[in-house]
Design a protein around this motif. Structure first.
Motif, PDB file in Angstrom:
ATOM      1  N   ILE A  95       0.768  -1.117  -0.165  1.00 19.98           N
ATOM      2  CA  ILE A  95       0.001  -0.012   0.002  1.00 19.98           C
ATOM      3  C   ILE A  95       0.969   1.381   0.092  1.00 19.98           C
ATOM      4  N   SER A  96       0.367   2.147  -0.512  1.00 25.96           N
ATOM      5  CA  SER A  96       1.017   3.564  -0.592  1.00 25.96           C
ATOM      6  C   SER A  96      -0.002   4.781  -0.568  1.00 25.96           C
ATOM      7  N   LYS A  97       0.739   6.034  -0.269  1.00 31.12           N
ATOM      8  CA  LYS A  97      -0.194   7.121  -0.273  1.00 31.12           C
ATOM      9  C   LYS A  97      -0.706   7.684  -1.457  1.00 31.12           C
ATOM     10  N   ILE A  98      -1.839   8.175  -1.699  1.00 36.63           N
ATOM     11  CA  ILE A  98      -2.083   8.914  -2.662  1.00 36.63           C
ATOM     12  C   ILE A  98      -1.470  10.205  -2.795  1.00 36.63           C
ATOM     13  N   ARG A  99      -0.877  11.028  -3.994  1.00 37.86           N
ATOM     14  CA  ARG A  99      -0.325  12.268  -4.089  1.00 37.86           C
ATOM     15  C   ARG A  99      -1.125  13.036  -4.886  1.00 37.86           C
ATOM     16  N   GLY A 100      -1.430  14.500  -4.294  1.00 40.24           N
ATOM     17  CA  GLY A 100      -2.326  15.375  -5.243  1.00 40.24           C
ATOM     18  C   GLY A 100      -3.773  15.291  -4.394  1.00 40.24           C
ATOM     19  N   LYS A 101      -4.525  16.392  -5.012  1.00 37.86           N
ATOM     20  CA  LYS A 101      -5.854  16.467  -4.381  1.00 37.86           C
ATOM     21  C   LYS A 101      -6.802  15.537  -5.109  1.00 37.86           C
ATOM     22  N   TRP A 102      -6.973  15.439  -6.244  1.00 40.33           N
ATOM     23  CA  TRP A 102      -7.811  14.426  -6.849  1.00 40.33           C
ATOM     24  C   TRP A 102      -9.185  14.470  -6.445  1.00 40.33           C
ATOM     25  N   ALA A 103      -9.910  15.406  -6.549  1.00 41.25           N
ATOM     26  CA  ALA A 103     -11.346  15.476  -6.188  1.00 41.25           C
ATOM     27  C   ALA A 103     -11.610  14.902  -4.686  1.00 41.25           C
ATOM     28  N   ASN A 104     -10.899  15.464  -3.922  1.00 36.30           N
ATOM     29  CA  ASN A 104     -11.133  15.377  -2.548  1.00 36.30           C
ATOM     30  C   ASN A 104     -10.697  13.806  -2.132  1.00 36.30           C
ATOM     31  N   GLN A 105     -10.033  13.123  -2.777  1.00 40.81           N
ATOM     32  CA  GLN A 105      -9.420  11.690  -2.490  1.00 40.81           C
ATOM     33  C   GLN A 105      -8.585  11.643  -1.632  1.00 40.81           C
ATOM     34  N   ASN A 106      -7.754  12.680  -1.555  1.00 43.05           N
ATOM     35  CA  ASN A 106      -6.416  12.576  -0.636  1.00 43.05           C
ATOM     36  C   ASN A 106      -6.676  12.915   0.849  1.00 43.05           C
ATOM     37  N   ILE A 107      -7.074  11.882   1.487  1.00 38.82           N
ATOM     38  CA  ILE A 107      -7.223  12.003   3.033  1.00 38.82           C
ATOM     39  C   ILE A 107      -5.863  12.386   3.652  1.00 38.82           C
ATOM     40  N   PHE A 108      -4.928  12.374   3.165  1.00 41.90           N
ATOM     41  CA  PHE A 108      -3.472  12.557   4.032  1.00 41.90           C
ATOM     42  C   PHE A 108      -3.302  14.137   4.081  1.00 41.90           C
ATOM     43  N   THR A 109      -4.102  15.020   3.415  1.00 45.84           N
ATOM     44  CA  THR A 109      -3.785  16.256   3.686  1.00 45.84           C
ATOM     45  C   THR A 109      -5.147  16.956   3.756  1.00 45.84           C
ATOM     46  N   SER A 110      -6.110  16.324   4.273  1.00 44.69           N
ATOM     47  CA  SER A 110      -7.385  16.996   4.475  1.00 44.69           C
ATOM     48  C   SER A 110      -7.470  17.171   6.112  1.00 44.69           C
ATOM     49  N   GLY A 111      -6.607  16.700   6.830  1.00 51.99           N
ATOM     50  CA  GLY A 111      -6.577  17.227   8.381  1.00 51.99           C
ATOM     51  C   GLY A 111      -7.794  16.685   9.055  1.00 51.99           C
ATOM     52  N   GLU A 112      -8.152  15.650   8.664  1.00 55.14           N
ATOM     53  CA  GLU A 112      -9.362  14.926   9.454  1.00 55.14           C
ATOM     54  C   GLU A 112      -8.794  13.872  10.514  1.00 55.14           C
ATOM     55  N   PRO A 113      -9.047  14.269  11.826  1.00 55.95           N
ATOM     56  CA  PRO A 113      -8.442  13.398  12.770  1.00 55.95           C
ATOM     57  C   PRO A 113      -9.119  11.882  12.908  1.00 55.95           C
ATOM     58  N   GLY A 114     -10.340  12.135  12.678  1.00 56.83           N
ATOM     59  CA  GLY A 114     -11.227  10.787  12.585  1.00 56.83           C
ATOM     60  C   GLY A 114     -10.908   9.901  11.725  1.00 56.83           C
ATOM     61  N   ILE A 115     -10.548  10.572  10.367  1.00 57.39           N
ATOM     62  CA  ILE A 115     -10.006   9.260   9.300  1.00 57.39           C
ATOM     63  C   ILE A 115      -8.625   8.898   9.760  1.00 57.39           C
TER      64      ILE A 115
END
Length: 368
Positions: free
Chosen positions: A289-309
């Motif tokens: 598994i690897s992390k998505i890069r870029g925004k891509w229509a809100n798919q990037n959960i690694f830059t969203s700042g959502e602690p729940g996720i």
């Protein structure tokens, strides 16, 4: 200074080239090295191989001045800085390292009499899919450059040990790499091995015409564990076609040195990571598994700042890791060590030493 070296930080400048979109050429991943070493619009591969930029890179590596040519984010450099480990020139080496290469390094040569033994053809975006996180549509292919490149690669075949077919496209959708595989007389290049990064869907169509090749590692991009998610993420793909490819690979697993299915983790699929491990287990594959890069229509959960996720993702990966252990599935997840350590996915509180530890693990995972 001693006349001969007995170790070096990295051997890459002495054996490898990566070919990129728009003709750019590097020694390794562009994110790990400082600048390109040439461009195929201006010079040939053979000219680039011993041109001034590559000579400088070799000289800096021989002198241990990696800061001049490498970025500190390179896993090899991270490993060196954390452990002091260097590549010993004596003893057994990976397949692509020949005695001629080692002899040149020992005698501190920057102009080599042999060509590259490893090439990554990451220079095309032609693909049979249109995945939701892929930006290949932003690049325009040059048929003339593609033909020039493949012609020059063919001229290097007698000295090559390994060709890695990767990039934003697919090696079976690309006319140039597909023709290379289909037409190659392997008896003329008995030492040449192909590593493939592919979505796998076209593999059954061409299998009978490439099975004569010496095949190395196979990485299949899947990004899902269910038909519904697969067909959302990998637009244009059909789950039933993927299953056919999986069955073919499973039945011919002895032809590959390693088989890994990959998931680019994003909002659409992160809850399926444990099921993804189980999917790999059903066919006897490894999972990564690897992390998505870029925004891509809100798919990037690694830059969203959502602690729940962040918390849910950490628990999900831990369950996947436990399941992999139960099933005996090799599971590669080093890029997520920050999350497993309890950090949020915004990267804001990353600890410097943890970055080093993570990249060192990546390096040892990928090191032949």
């Amino acid at each position: 200074m001693n006349d001969h070296l007995d170790s070096i930080i990295c051997l890459r400048p002495f054996y490898s080239l990566e070919l990129h979109i728009k003709g750019d050429v590097s020694v390794c991943c562009p994110a790990w090295s400082k600048g390109m070493v040439g461009n195929l619009h201006k010079k040939s591969l053979l000219e680039i191989w011993n041109d001034a930029p590559l000579q400088k890179m070799r000289r800096m590596m021989l002198e241990g001045k990696w800061e001049k040519v490498c970025r500190p984010t390179c896993p090899v450099i991270m490993n060196y800085r954390a452990t002091g480990e260097r590549t010993r020139l004596a003893g057994e080496h990976q397949y692509v390292i020949t005695e001629e290469i080692l002899s040149a390094v020992r005698s501190r040569q920057t102009v080599l009499t042999t060509g590259p033994t490893w090439i990554n053809l990451a220079n095309s975006t032609i693909c049979n899919l249109n995945c939701i996180m892929c930006g290949r549509e932003y690049y325009k292919e040059s048929a003339r450059l593609s033909q020039k490149t493949i012609t020059e690669v063919k001229a290097l075949l007698p000295g090559l040990r390994e060709i890695f077919l990767a990039g934003n496209g697919d090696p079976f959708a690309r006319p140039d790499t597909r023709e290379l595989m289909l037409s190659l007389d392997s008896s003329l290049c008995p030492d040449l091995r192909f590593d493939l990064l592919t979505n796998g869907l076209l593999l059954p169509r061409y299998w009978d015409r490439i099975r004569h090749l010496n095949l190395g590692g196979l990485n299949i991009s899947v990004d899902a564990a269910t038909p519904q998610t697969y067909e959302i993420v990998r637009r244009g793909g059909r789950w039933r076609d993927l299953v056919c490819a999986f069955e073919l690979v499973r039945d011919n697993r002895d032809r590959f040195s390693q088989i890994i299915i990959n998931m680019t983790v994003m909002r659409e699929n992160y809850r399926e990571i444990p099921a993804f491990v189980e999917l790999a287990a059903r066919y006897g594959f490894a999972a990564g598994i690897s992390k998505i890069r870029g925004k891509w229509a809100n798919q990037n959960i690694f830059t969203s700042g959502e602690p729940g996720i962040s918390h849910e993702l950490r628990d999900t990966i831990m369950r996947a890791r436990q399941r992999a252990g139960e099933l005996g599935v090799p599971f590669y997840y080093a890029e997520f060590n920050d999350i497993l350590a309890g950090e949020t996915v915004t990267f804001a509180r990353r600890n410097k030493q943890r970055i080093i530890d993570t990249l060192v693990q990546v390096y040892h995972t990928l090191k032949p």
